[in-house]
Design an enzyme around this catalytic site. Sequence first.
Site, PDB file in Angstrom:
ATOM      1  N   SER A  33       0.827  -1.205   0.000  1.00 30.22           N
ATOM      2  CA  SER A  33       0.000   0.000   0.000  1.00 30.22           C
ATOM      3  C   SER A  33       0.864   1.259   0.000  1.00 30.22           C
ATOM      4  O   SER A  33       2.023   1.252   0.429  1.00 30.22           O
ATOM      5  CB  SER A  33      -0.923   0.022   1.211  1.00 30.22           C
ATOM      6  OG  SER A  33      -0.199   0.326   2.400  1.00 30.22           O
ATOM      7  N   LYS A 103       0.674  -1.222  15.510  1.00 30.69           N
ATOM      8  CA  LYS A 103      -0.640  -1.719  15.945  1.00 30.69           C
ATOM      9  C   LYS A 103      -1.042  -3.002  15.230  1.00 30.69           C
ATOM     10  O   LYS A 103      -1.929  -3.726  15.696  1.00 30.69           O
ATOM     11  CB  LYS A 103      -1.715  -0.656  15.749  1.00 30.69           C
ATOM     12  CG  LYS A 103      -2.025  -0.286  14.309  1.00 30.69           C
ATOM     13  CD  LYS A 103      -3.073   0.827  14.243  1.00 30.69           C
ATOM     14  CE  LYS A 103      -3.375   1.246  12.817  1.00 30.69           C
ATOM     15  NZ  LYS A 103      -4.024   0.184  12.032  1.00 30.69           N
ATOM     16  N   ASP A 104      -0.400  -3.310  14.097  1.00 28.46           N
ATOM     17  CA  ASP A 104      -0.710  -4.541  13.365  1.00 28.46           C
ATOM     18  C   ASP A 104       0.013  -5.757  13.933  1.00 28.46           C
ATOM     19  O   ASP A 104      -0.317  -6.897  13.576  1.00 28.46           O
ATOM     20  CB  ASP A 104      -0.330  -4.398  11.885  1.00 28.46           C
ATOM     21  CG  ASP A 104      -1.215  -3.405  11.140  1.00 28.46           C
ATOM     22  OD1 ASP A 104      -2.350  -3.170  11.604  1.00 28.46           O
ATOM     23  OD2 ASP A 104      -0.765  -2.863  10.115  1.00 28.46           O
ATOM     24  N   SER A 152     -12.629  -1.296  12.288  1.00 26.95           N
ATOM     25  CA  SER A 152     -12.208  -1.700  13.622  1.00 26.95           C
ATOM     26  C   SER A 152     -13.391  -1.932  14.545  1.00 26.95           C
ATOM     27  O   SER A 152     -14.211  -1.039  14.779  1.00 26.95           O
ATOM     28  CB  SER A 152     -11.293  -0.604  14.216  1.00 26.95           C
ATOM     29  OG  SER A 152     -11.145  -0.763  15.602  1.00 26.95           O
ATOM     30  N   ARG A 154     -12.978  -2.304  17.699  1.00 26.65           N
ATOM     31  CA  ARG A 154     -12.647  -1.445  18.834  1.00 26.65           C
ATOM     32  C   ARG A 154     -13.297  -0.077  18.688  1.00 26.65           C
ATOM     33  O   ARG A 154     -13.938   0.433  19.623  1.00 26.65           O
ATOM     34  CB  ARG A 154     -11.122  -1.285  18.934  1.00 26.65           C
ATOM     35  CG  ARG A 154     -10.655  -0.172  19.886  1.00 26.65           C
ATOM     36  CD  ARG A 154      -9.158   0.071  19.746  1.00 26.65           C
ATOM     37  NE  ARG A 154      -8.776   0.484  18.409  1.00 26.65           N
ATOM     38  CZ  ARG A 154      -8.823   1.731  17.973  1.00 26.65           C
ATOM     39  NH1 ARG A 154      -9.275   2.695  18.758  1.00 26.65           N
ATOM     40  NH2 ARG A 154      -8.446   2.032  16.747  1.00 26.65           N
ATOM     41  N   ARG A 155     -13.138   0.535  17.528  1.00 26.04           N
ATOM     42  CA  ARG A 155     -13.720   1.861  17.307  1.00 26.04           C
ATOM     43  C   ARG A 155     -15.246   1.805  17.332  1.00 26.04           C
ATOM     44  O   ARG A 155     -15.895   2.639  17.963  1.00 26.04           O
ATOM     45  CB  ARG A 155     -13.243   2.409  15.956  1.00 26.04           C
ATOM     46  CG  ARG A 155     -11.763   2.792  15.924  1.00 26.04           C
ATOM     47  CD  ARG A 155     -11.303   3.030  14.498  1.00 26.04           C
ATOM     48  NE  ARG A 155      -9.913   3.477  14.442  1.00 26.04           N
ATOM     49  CZ  ARG A 155      -9.135   3.339  13.372  1.00 26.04           C
ATOM     50  NH1 ARG A 155      -9.616   2.759  12.276  1.00 26.04           N
ATOM     51  NH2 ARG A 155      -7.890   3.773  13.393  1.00 26.04           N
ATOM     52  N   ASN A 174      -7.336  -0.039   1.586  1.00 30.02           N
ATOM     53  CA  ASN A 174      -6.308   0.885   2.049  1.00 30.02           C
ATOM     54  C   ASN A 174      -6.902   2.289   2.171  1.00 30.02           C
ATOM     55  O   ASN A 174      -8.072   2.519   1.857  1.00 30.02           O
ATOM     56  CB  ASN A 174      -5.085   0.859   1.125  1.00 30.02           C
ATOM     57  CG  ASN A 174      -5.433   1.196  -0.313  1.00 30.02           C
ATOM     58  OD1 ASN A 174      -6.251   2.068  -0.579  1.00 30.02           O
ATOM     59  ND2 ASN A 174      -4.817   0.487  -1.253  1.00 30.02           N
ATOM     60  N   THR A 177      -8.529   3.676  -0.976  1.00 30.48           N
ATOM     61  CA  THR A 177      -9.798   3.025  -1.312  1.00 30.48           C
ATOM     62  C   THR A 177     -10.921   3.496  -0.402  1.00 30.48           C
ATOM     63  O   THR A 177     -12.033   3.798  -0.860  1.00 30.48           O
ATOM     64  CB  THR A 177      -9.647   1.499  -1.201  1.00 30.48           C
ATOM     65  OG1 THR A 177      -8.628   1.058  -2.112  1.00 30.48           O
ATOM     66  CG2 THR A 177     -10.956   0.798  -1.525  1.00 30.48           C
ATOM     67  N   ARG A 178     -10.656   3.584   0.902  1.00 29.21           N
ATOM     68  CA  ARG A 178     -11.709   3.985   1.829  1.00 29.21           C
ATOM     69  C   ARG A 178     -12.136   5.440   1.605  1.00 29.21           C
ATOM     70  O   ARG A 178     -13.322   5.766   1.680  1.00 29.21           O
ATOM     71  CB  ARG A 178     -11.246   3.762   3.278  1.00 29.21           C
ATOM     72  CG  ARG A 178     -11.387   2.307   3.716  1.00 29.21           C
ATOM     73  CD  ARG A 178     -10.940   2.106   5.127  1.00 29.21           C
ATOM     74  NE  ARG A 178      -9.500   1.849   5.197  1.00 29.21           N
ATOM     75  CZ  ARG A 178      -8.823   1.712   6.333  1.00 29.21           C
ATOM     76  NH1 ARG A 178      -9.450   1.844   7.497  1.00 29.21           N
ATOM     77  NH2 ARG A 178      -7.531   1.453   6.324  1.00 29.21           N
TER      78      ARG A 178
END
Length: 319
Positions: A33, A103-104, A152, A154-155, A174, A177-178
């Site tokens: 990406s 975070k990944d 996510s 979590r979010r 990615n 794209t979003r």
Amino acid sequence: MSGNGKAAPAAVSPEPEENSPKMRVIRVGTRKSQLARIQTDSVVATLKTLYPGLQFEIIAMSTTGDRILDTALSKIGEKSLFTKELEHALERNEVDLVVHSLKDLPTVLPPGFTIGAICKRENPYDAVVFHPKFVGKTLETLPERSVVGTSSLRRAAQLQRKFPHLEFKSIRGNLNTRLRKLDEQQEFSAIILATAGLQRMGWQNRVGQILRPEECMYAVGQGALGVEVRAKDQDILDLVGVLHDPETLLRCIAERAFLRHLQEDGPEDDPQLVGITARNIPRGAQLAAENLGITLANLLLNKGAKNILDVARQLNDAR
């Protein structure tokens, strides 16, 4: 991108072998990406400055998380969605180090791997990017039943509680794209992204709202970059070790220890400290950071966090 300002370790020899005109090549793995390449390029640029006698080759590849785009991340059931293929390349000696968004990286790494460097953290908070027709709004002032996209769980879990008038729906891909899905379709009123990623892409102007901790706590390690290497590759460990940012390192040790203990996901006597090797940072400070994270996790577990997590997993599996 900078480390802690220390000189390059003497154990690393950037000079080519005798009678060889070729420079030593260090192969750096990354996702394909645009954001991953920008992050990796920044790390490599710093290494080139520190080691002018070395040559760096970037090798980009796709991961499971990049390929499966029609399923929410929480549904895939794979802890190493964005790291497994890169680790396979590291294991096969096809690359010498890999740059990840920290975070990944799971709090327990596969045997034989370690995080050899954690670079200085950028803004760790989450950001809201609004559809053009809602620019100037906040999540609180979006119309009733507006759809907000996020990859996510979590979010979504935190924000649904804080903003019950909104609907949250999975959006994958990615950053490019979003953002395209947000701008070109009418499905989403806003999407939630990491502020650090938007900053690294140069898209600060798209940030419509920064989420405060009381609205949405950021992910463990968010905003920091981790450099993963083979645990026994001392030469490469010495090479990347100068990239450690002490403050970021200690914060991320505490966060990763908190998450791992909360999930009961690994041994507490890990000599690498939640998968991290940092020989140039005082061990006592690292142990104190780990203990802080474990203490906080125990506090939440004593208040019933395990039951809440179990219910959340069951609800996610039932969807």
